[in-house]
Design an enzyme around this catalytic site. Structure first.
Site, PDB file in Angstrom:
ATOM      1  N   GLU A  79       0.856  -1.188   0.000  1.00  0.00           N
ATOM      2  CA  GLU A  79       0.000   0.000   0.000  1.00  0.00           C
ATOM      3  C   GLU A  79       0.893   1.239   0.000  1.00  0.00           C
ATOM      4  O   GLU A  79       1.740   1.415   0.883  1.00  0.00           O
ATOM      5  CB  GLU A  79      -0.946   0.016   1.208  1.00  0.00           C
ATOM      6  CG  GLU A  79      -1.900   1.208   1.129  1.00  0.00           C
ATOM      7  CD  GLU A  79      -3.029   1.160   2.160  1.00  0.00           C
ATOM      8  OE1 GLU A  79      -3.436   0.052   2.582  1.00  0.00           O
ATOM      9  OE2 GLU A  79      -3.491   2.256   2.540  1.00  0.00           O
ATOM     10  N   ASP A 131       9.710   8.121   1.273  1.00  0.00           N
ATOM     11  CA  ASP A 131       9.262   8.062  -0.112  1.00  0.00           C
ATOM     12  C   ASP A 131       9.286   6.606  -0.592  1.00  0.00           C
ATOM     13  O   ASP A 131      10.277   5.897  -0.414  1.00  0.00           O
ATOM     14  CB  ASP A 131      10.214   8.931  -0.948  1.00  0.00           C
ATOM     15  CG  ASP A 131       9.828   9.023  -2.402  1.00  0.00           C
ATOM     16  OD1 ASP A 131       8.788   8.460  -2.800  1.00  0.00           O
ATOM     17  OD2 ASP A 131      10.586   9.668  -3.154  1.00  0.00           O
ATOM     18  N   ASP A 153      -2.441  12.138  -3.152  1.00  0.00           N
ATOM     19  CA  ASP A 153      -2.522  13.607  -3.151  1.00  0.00           C
ATOM     20  C   ASP A 153      -2.952  14.089  -4.534  1.00  0.00           C
ATOM     21  O   ASP A 153      -2.326  13.741  -5.541  1.00  0.00           O
ATOM     22  CB  ASP A 153      -1.162  14.211  -2.792  1.00  0.00           C
ATOM     23  CG  ASP A 153      -0.743  13.838  -1.373  1.00  0.00           C
ATOM     24  OD1 ASP A 153      -1.620  13.699  -0.506  1.00  0.00           O
ATOM     25  OD2 ASP A 153       0.460  13.668  -1.146  1.00  0.00           O
ATOM     26  N   LYS A 157      -4.035  21.768  -9.207  1.00  0.00           N
ATOM     27  CA  LYS A 157      -3.743  22.863 -10.140  1.00  0.00           C
ATOM     28  C   LYS A 157      -2.967  22.313 -11.335  1.00  0.00           C
ATOM     29  O   LYS A 157      -2.112  21.429 -11.173  1.00  0.00           O
ATOM     30  CB  LYS A 157      -2.910  23.937  -9.440  1.00  0.00           C
ATOM     31  CG  LYS A 157      -3.675  24.655  -8.343  1.00  0.00           C
ATOM     32  CD  LYS A 157      -2.827  25.738  -7.717  1.00  0.00           C
ATOM     33  CE  LYS A 157      -3.555  26.323  -6.520  1.00  0.00           C
ATOM     34  NZ  LYS A 157      -2.667  26.986  -5.585  1.00  0.00           N
ATOM     35  N   THR A 227     -11.073   4.321   4.014  1.00  0.00           N
ATOM     36  CA  THR A 227      -9.873   5.034   4.462  1.00  0.00           C
ATOM     37  C   THR A 227     -10.326   6.352   5.081  1.00  0.00           C
ATOM     38  O   THR A 227     -11.462   6.784   4.888  1.00  0.00           O
ATOM     39  CB  THR A 227      -8.877   5.358   3.317  1.00  0.00           C
ATOM     40  OG1 THR A 227      -9.283   6.551   2.650  1.00  0.00           O
ATOM     41  CG2 THR A 227      -8.731   4.214   2.328  1.00  0.00           C
ATOM     42  N   ARG A 228      -9.405   7.000   5.777  1.00  0.00           N
ATOM     43  CA  ARG A 228      -9.753   8.244   6.449  1.00  0.00           C
ATOM     44  C   ARG A 228     -10.089   9.331   5.426  1.00  0.00           C
ATOM     45  O   ARG A 228     -11.025  10.099   5.600  1.00  0.00           O
ATOM     46  CB  ARG A 228      -8.573   8.687   7.328  1.00  0.00           C
ATOM     47  CG  ARG A 228      -8.966   9.659   8.417  1.00  0.00           C
ATOM     48  CD  ARG A 228      -7.910   9.679   9.492  1.00  0.00           C
ATOM     49  NE  ARG A 228      -6.664  10.207   8.992  1.00  0.00           N
ATOM     50  CZ  ARG A 228      -6.308  11.489   9.087  1.00  0.00           C
ATOM     51  NH1 ARG A 228      -7.112  12.357   9.658  1.00  0.00           N
ATOM     52  NH2 ARG A 228      -5.143  11.889   8.635  1.00  0.00           N
ATOM     53  N   TYR A 229      -9.308   9.404   4.358  1.00  0.00           N
ATOM     54  CA  TYR A 229      -9.580  10.434   3.347  1.00  0.00           C
ATOM     55  C   TYR A 229     -10.887  10.159   2.636  1.00  0.00           C
ATOM     56  O   TYR A 229     -11.598  11.078   2.268  1.00  0.00           O
ATOM     57  CB  TYR A 229      -8.411  10.548   2.360  1.00  0.00           C
ATOM     58  CG  TYR A 229      -7.386  11.527   2.863  1.00  0.00           C
ATOM     59  CD1 TYR A 229      -6.462  11.136   3.825  1.00  0.00           C
ATOM     60  CD2 TYR A 229      -7.365  12.843   2.442  1.00  0.00           C
ATOM     61  CE1 TYR A 229      -5.541  12.017   4.344  1.00  0.00           C
ATOM     62  CE2 TYR A 229      -6.454  13.743   2.944  1.00  0.00           C
ATOM     63  CZ  TYR A 229      -5.533  13.329   3.890  1.00  0.00           C
ATOM     64  OH  TYR A 229      -4.631  14.222   4.401  1.00  0.00           O
ATOM     65  N   GLU A 230     -11.197   8.904   2.462  1.00  0.00           N
ATOM     66  CA  GLU A 230     -12.476   8.588   1.837  1.00  0.00           C
ATOM     67  C   GLU A 230     -13.627   9.073   2.720  1.00  0.00           C
ATOM     68  O   GLU A 230     -14.596   9.663   2.222  1.00  0.00           O
ATOM     69  CB  GLU A 230     -12.601   7.080   1.620  1.00  0.00           C
ATOM     70  CG  GLU A 230     -13.956   6.716   1.070  1.00  0.00           C
ATOM     71  CD  GLU A 230     -14.055   5.232   0.780  1.00  0.00           C
ATOM     72  OE1 GLU A 230     -13.939   4.873  -0.405  1.00  0.00           O
ATOM     73  OE2 GLU A 230     -14.224   4.441   1.716  1.00  0.00           O
TER      74      GLU A 230
HETATM   75  C1  LIG Z   1      -4.249  12.226   0.572  1.00  0.00           C
HETATM   76  S1  LIG Z   1      -3.338  11.177   1.614  1.00  0.00           S
HETATM   77  C2  LIG Z   1      -4.294   9.649   1.618  1.00  0.00           C
HETATM   78  C3  LIG Z   1      -3.924   8.762   2.758  1.00  0.00           C
HETATM   79  C4  LIG Z   1      -4.673   7.419   2.810  1.00  0.00           C
HETATM   80  N1  LIG Z   1      -4.358   6.599   1.668  1.00  0.00           N
HETATM   81  C5  LIG Z   1      -6.154   7.620   2.953  1.00  0.00           C
HETATM   82  O1  LIG Z   1      -6.879   7.364   1.961  1.00  0.00           O
HETATM   83  O2  LIG Z   1      -6.610   8.021   4.034  1.00  0.00           O
HETATM   84  C6  LIG Z   1      -1.951  10.709   0.595  1.00  0.00           C
HETATM   85  C7  LIG Z   1      -0.794  10.156   1.417  1.00  0.00           C
HETATM   86  O3  LIG Z   1       0.229   9.685   0.537  1.00  0.00           O
HETATM   87  C8  LIG Z   1       1.483   9.976   1.110  1.00  0.00           C
HETATM   88  N2  LIG Z   1       2.460   9.984   0.020  1.00  0.00           N
HETATM   89  C9  LIG Z   1       2.446  10.789  -1.062  1.00  0.00           C
HETATM   90  N3  LIG Z   1       3.477  10.519  -1.868  1.00  0.00           N
HETATM   91  C10 LIG Z   1       4.169   9.507  -1.283  1.00  0.00           C
HETATM   92  C11 LIG Z   1       5.364   8.822  -1.619  1.00  0.00           C
HETATM   93  N4  LIG Z   1       6.039   9.100  -2.741  1.00  0.00           N
HETATM   94  N5  LIG Z   1       5.809   7.856  -0.779  1.00  0.00           N
HETATM   95  C12 LIG Z   1       5.136   7.571   0.365  1.00  0.00           C
HETATM   96  N6  LIG Z   1       3.998   8.203   0.741  1.00  0.00           N
HETATM   97  C13 LIG Z   1       3.528   9.166  -0.063  1.00  0.00           C
HETATM   98  C14 LIG Z   1       1.284  11.326   1.777  1.00  0.00           C
HETATM   99  O4  LIG Z   1       2.232  11.561   2.792  1.00  0.00           O
HETATM  100  C15 LIG Z   1      -0.133  11.204   2.310  1.00  0.00           C
HETATM  101  O5  LIG Z   1      -0.157  10.729   3.641  1.00  0.00           O
END
Ligand SMILES: C[S@@+](CC[C@H](N)C(=O)[O-])C[C@H]1O[C@@H](n2cnc3c(N)ncnc32)[C@H](O)[C@@H]1O
Length: 250
Positions: A79, A131, A153, A157, A227-230
């Site tokens: 994930e 990362d 994310d 834009k 998920t939390r964002y969902e």
């Molecule tokens: C909008 S949040 C969604 C989190 C989770 N999947 C949810 O649905 O609740 C996106 C997450 O991806 C992580 N993220 C973005 N790019 C990443 C990368 N290259 N490697 C690891 N994590 C990353 C960010 O830190 C962030 O916590």
């Protein structure tokens, strides 16, 4: 990374301070100050679960990561960007014979997952706290049964869109890592990002969208814990899209 103060809307208000720069990663690494118990978990639990990248660019054999399980994992599922880890922990609990790798760059999310791992007594989860890209590069071909990218994310834009995780290159990397018939799951509440992903999968020779009817992209995946964002998206009336792609046999 170019840094700066641009923050994906989905993250605004979540992460209050701290912004670290790194070339290929555009999100935040740190947010609110950690509580003592969280600091302790970072110091005591994370070292045992963290996936170290071998020096010199060496490959990782993911099967060696799951010595805590009673038997070698039947498959390994990844994930990417697990956020607070609620989905990852729920799936790891539901599938104890699968080895889970979670990658998250935001330390406040990592500590939440650690608490869940501890509370549930999970022995089938390993963590990349950073990362995900360097980890992907170190994994061997066809080692994963599933890859999930949930509510990445959005970078809405136009000039930010090149920062999106989904690109021709990242899809090729995911396809390389998936076993034949393996599955790539993507969910987003941003229609434009779903379309962006479909367009790139359509030109990826190794992945195929299996949807037959609209139910396939309007309904969550089977056994979906959310998920939390969902949950936040649903509260504000945004309707998620669920896309499932399969790895075309080599
Ligand atoms: C909008 S949040 C969604 C989190 C989770 N999947 C949810 O649905 O609740 C996106 C997450 O991806 C992580 N993220 C973005 N790019 C990443 C990368 N290259 N490697 C690891 N994590 C990353 C960010 O830190 C962030 O916590």
């Amino acid at each position: 990374m170019t840094g700066g103060a641009e923050v994906p809307p989905a993250l605004e208000g979540e992460h209050d301070d701290g912004l670290e720069e790194e070339r290929a990663f555009f999100g935040r690494r740190k947010g609110k100050r950690l509580r003592d118990a969280q600091e302790i978990r970072l110091e005591t639990l994370l070292p045992a679960l963290r996936i170290d990248l071998p020096p010199g660019g060496g490959r990782i054999d993911p099967l060696t990561l799951f010595g805590q399980m009673d038997a070698p994992p039947e498959e390994i599922w990844l994930e990417i960007g697990f956020g607070g880890g609620e989905h990852l922990a729920a799936r790891a609990a539901a599938h104890p014979r699968i080895g889970f790798i979670g990658a998250e760059a935001f330390v406040n999310g990592v500590v939440k997952l650690l608490a869940d791992i501890e509370a549930r007594g999970l022995r089938n989860v390993r963590v990349r706290d950073g990362d995900v890209a360097p980890l992907l590069a170190r994994l061997p071909d066809a080692c994963l049964g599933q890859v999930s990218l949930l509510y990445p994310d959005p970078w809405p834009k136009r000039r930010q869109r090149k920062r999106r995780f989904v690109s021709d290159e990242s899809l090729a990397q995911i396809a390389r890592l998936l076993k034949d018939g393996g599955v790539f799951r993507f969910a987003s509440d941003i229609d434009d990002y779903a379309g962006w992903t479909l367009a790139r999968v359509a030109r990826c020779p190794d992945l195929r969208w299996e949807a037959a009817t609209s139910r396939d992209w309007l309904q969550p995946f089977p056994g979906w814990p959310g998920t939390r964002y969902e949950a936040k998206a649903l509260l504000t009336g945004r309707r998620p899209t669920y896309l499932e792609f399969s790895r075309i046999p080599r």
